[in-house]
Design a protein around this motif. Structure first.
Motif, PDB file in Angstrom:
ATOM      1  N   ARG A  43       0.015  -4.021   4.105  1.00 27.67           N
ATOM      2  CA  ARG A  43      -0.615  -5.063   3.299  1.00 27.67           C
ATOM      3  C   ARG A  43      -1.611  -4.422   2.336  1.00 27.67           C
ATOM      4  NH1 ARG A  43       2.597  -6.841   6.577  1.00 27.67           N
ATOM      5  NH2 ARG A  43       2.605  -8.937   7.478  1.00 27.67           N
ATOM      6  N   ARG A  44      -1.632  -4.888   1.111  1.00 23.16           N
ATOM      7  CA  ARG A  44      -2.473  -4.288   0.071  1.00 23.16           C
ATOM      8  C   ARG A  44      -3.461  -5.304  -0.466  1.00 23.16           C
ATOM      9  NH1 ARG A  44      -2.686  -3.120  -5.542  1.00 23.16           N
ATOM     10  NH2 ARG A  44      -3.008  -0.882  -6.004  1.00 23.16           N
ATOM     11  N   LYS A  45      -4.691  -4.863  -0.699  1.00 26.74           N
ATOM     12  CA  LYS A  45      -5.699  -5.714  -1.332  1.00 26.74           C
ATOM     13  C   LYS A  45      -6.390  -4.888  -2.409  1.00 26.74           C
ATOM     14  CE  LYS A  45      -9.175  -9.216  -0.234  1.00 26.74           C
ATOM     15  NZ  LYS A  45      -8.326 -10.308  -0.723  1.00 26.74           N
ATOM     16  N   SER A  72       0.827  -1.206   0.000  1.00 22.94           N
ATOM     17  CA  SER A  72       0.000   0.000   0.000  1.00 22.94           C
ATOM     18  C   SER A  72       0.862   1.257   0.000  1.00 22.94           C
ATOM     19  CB  SER A  72      -0.898   0.017   1.246  1.00 22.94           C
ATOM     20  OG  SER A  72      -1.816  -1.036   1.243  1.00 22.94           O
ATOM     21  N   ASP A 119      -1.172 -10.671  10.355  1.00 21.20           N
ATOM     22  CA  ASP A 119      -1.563 -10.223   9.022  1.00 21.20           C
ATOM     23  C   ASP A 119      -2.815  -9.366   9.151  1.00 21.20           C
ATOM     24  OD1 ASP A 119      -1.658  -9.944   6.289  1.00 21.20           O
ATOM     25  OD2 ASP A 119      -2.808 -11.786   5.994  1.00 21.20           O
ATOM     26  N   VAL A 150      -4.799  -6.906   6.879  1.00 21.98           N
ATOM     27  CA  VAL A 150      -4.974  -6.279   5.574  1.00 21.98           C
ATOM     28  C   VAL A 150      -5.888  -5.056   5.668  1.00 21.98           C
ATOM     29  CG1 VAL A 150      -5.837  -6.582   3.228  1.00 21.98           C
ATOM     30  CG2 VAL A 150      -4.573  -8.434   4.348  1.00 21.98           C
ATOM     31  N   HIS A 151      -7.011  -5.201   6.342  1.00 23.81           N
ATOM     32  CA  HIS A 151      -8.047  -4.166   6.331  1.00 23.81           C
ATOM     33  C   HIS A 151      -7.853  -3.140   7.434  1.00 23.81           C
ATOM     34  CE1 HIS A 151     -10.547  -6.003   3.167  1.00 23.81           C
ATOM     35  NE2 HIS A 151     -10.061  -7.133   3.639  1.00 23.81           N
ATOM     36  N   LYS A 166      -8.159  -2.131  -0.140  1.00 23.04           N
ATOM     37  CA  LYS A 166      -7.239  -1.412   0.742  1.00 23.04           C
ATOM     38  C   LYS A 166      -5.944  -1.187  -0.028  1.00 23.04           C
ATOM     39  CE  LYS A 166      -3.983  -0.624   3.861  1.00 23.04           C
ATOM     40  NZ  LYS A 166      -3.535  -1.689   4.653  1.00 23.04           N
ATOM     41  N   GLU A 167      -5.680   0.080  -0.412  1.00 23.73           N
ATOM     42  CA  GLU A 167      -4.494   0.394  -1.205  1.00 23.73           C
ATOM     43  C   GLU A 167      -3.657   1.512  -0.587  1.00 23.73           C
ATOM     44  OE1 GLU A 167      -5.993   1.216  -5.095  1.00 23.73           O
ATOM     45  OE2 GLU A 167      -6.777  -0.816  -5.408  1.00 23.73           O
TER      46      GLU A 167
END
Length: 265
Positions: free
Chosen positions: A210-212, A73, A181, A183-184, A216-217
């Motif tokens: 962490r990027r999704k 991110s 971990d 992510v969000h 979530k960037e």
């Protein structure tokens, strides 16, 4: 740390611990020793211990490079200097005494309450000690991540963030700065205080990188410092870490006495 056949160590910056060193030293027939970490220690002794167990660093990729490739991110850091009244400056015995005050005074607690109300998305607040972290979570009426929980239970807590848009959780650096971990997470508040530790600071921020894709960037980091003696020194080190990592940051000040309850002080 996680060992695979005694040869591969994840988060190997922790391998400076005596037991990990002993295990690696006994693996005399291991033809491959692989260590993975996002933070090779800057302390000369810790770095020497790491190299003695695994050998020299043979490959390095910067977080900034991974961000450019959309693997991690993007990030922005806001450094807030909380300006305390003059009577608090140079009034503490040592760093631990100062940090205890910074975590537990009501001005800080009410500032955090106001700050969280301005943030969009899920927020993780990190603090140094357990009791102040739990007190803050109780005040905010949010999730407290206890050290009594197993790693699996802690991960379950953060998995709940996937289904909500404005969750807040409070925990300690020692518990949450590595190995989880998340992510969000959209916002991380570095509360009192990560000090001047390179590993603790960068690993804590790493929880939010962490990027999704599409979900979530970007991560917002709020680094809280103050005008008190030790805190003012330590933020200089952290700003150096941010510059080295090419993490953009901006600085601002806040008169924290405005969050003092009426009739006190």
């Amino acid at each position: 740390n996680y060992f695979v056949e005694g040869n591969c160590v994840k988060n190997c910056h922790g391998a400076k611990a005596y037991i990990a060193q002993q295990i690696m030293q006994q693996a005399t027939n291991s033809y491959l020793r692989l260590g993975l970490t996002g933070t090779v220690p800057k302390d000369p002794l810790d770095r020497a211990n790491l190299i003695s167990g695994f050998g020299p660093v043979v490959y390095e990729v910067k977080a900034n490079d991974l961000q450019k490739r959309n693997i991690l991110s993007s990030i922005h850091i806001s450094i807030f200097e909380l300006v305390y009244p003059k009577e608090y400056i140079n009034s503490f015995v040592d760093w631990h005494d100062e940090t205890t005050f910074l975590q537990s005074n009501e001005m800080y607690q009410h500032f955090i309450q106001a700050l969280v109300g301005t943030l969009e998305g899920n927020t993780l607040i990190l603090m140094k000690n357990i009791d102040p972290a739990k007190d803050l979570a109780d005040m905010l009426k949010c999730t407290y991540i206890s050290s009594k929980l197993s790693v699996e239970k802690i991960q379950d807590k953060f998995n709940e963030f996937v289904h909500g848009g404005n969750h807040t959780a409070v925990g300690t650096y020692s518990l949450l700065s590595t190995g989880i971990d998340i992510v969000h997470i959209h916002n991380i508040i570095l509360g009192p205080t990560p000090g001047k530790s390179f590993v603790k600071t960068i690993q804590s921020i790493g929880r939010g990188l962490r990027r999704k894709e599409g979900q979530k960037e970007h991560i917002n980091v709020v680094d809280l410092t103050s005008n008190l003696k030790y805190d003012k020194k330590h933020i200089k080190d952290r700003k150096t870490f941010y510059k080295e990592a090419k993490y953009p940051f901006e600085e601002d000040k806040m008169d924290i006495s405005q969050f003092r309850l009426k009739g006190k002080g």
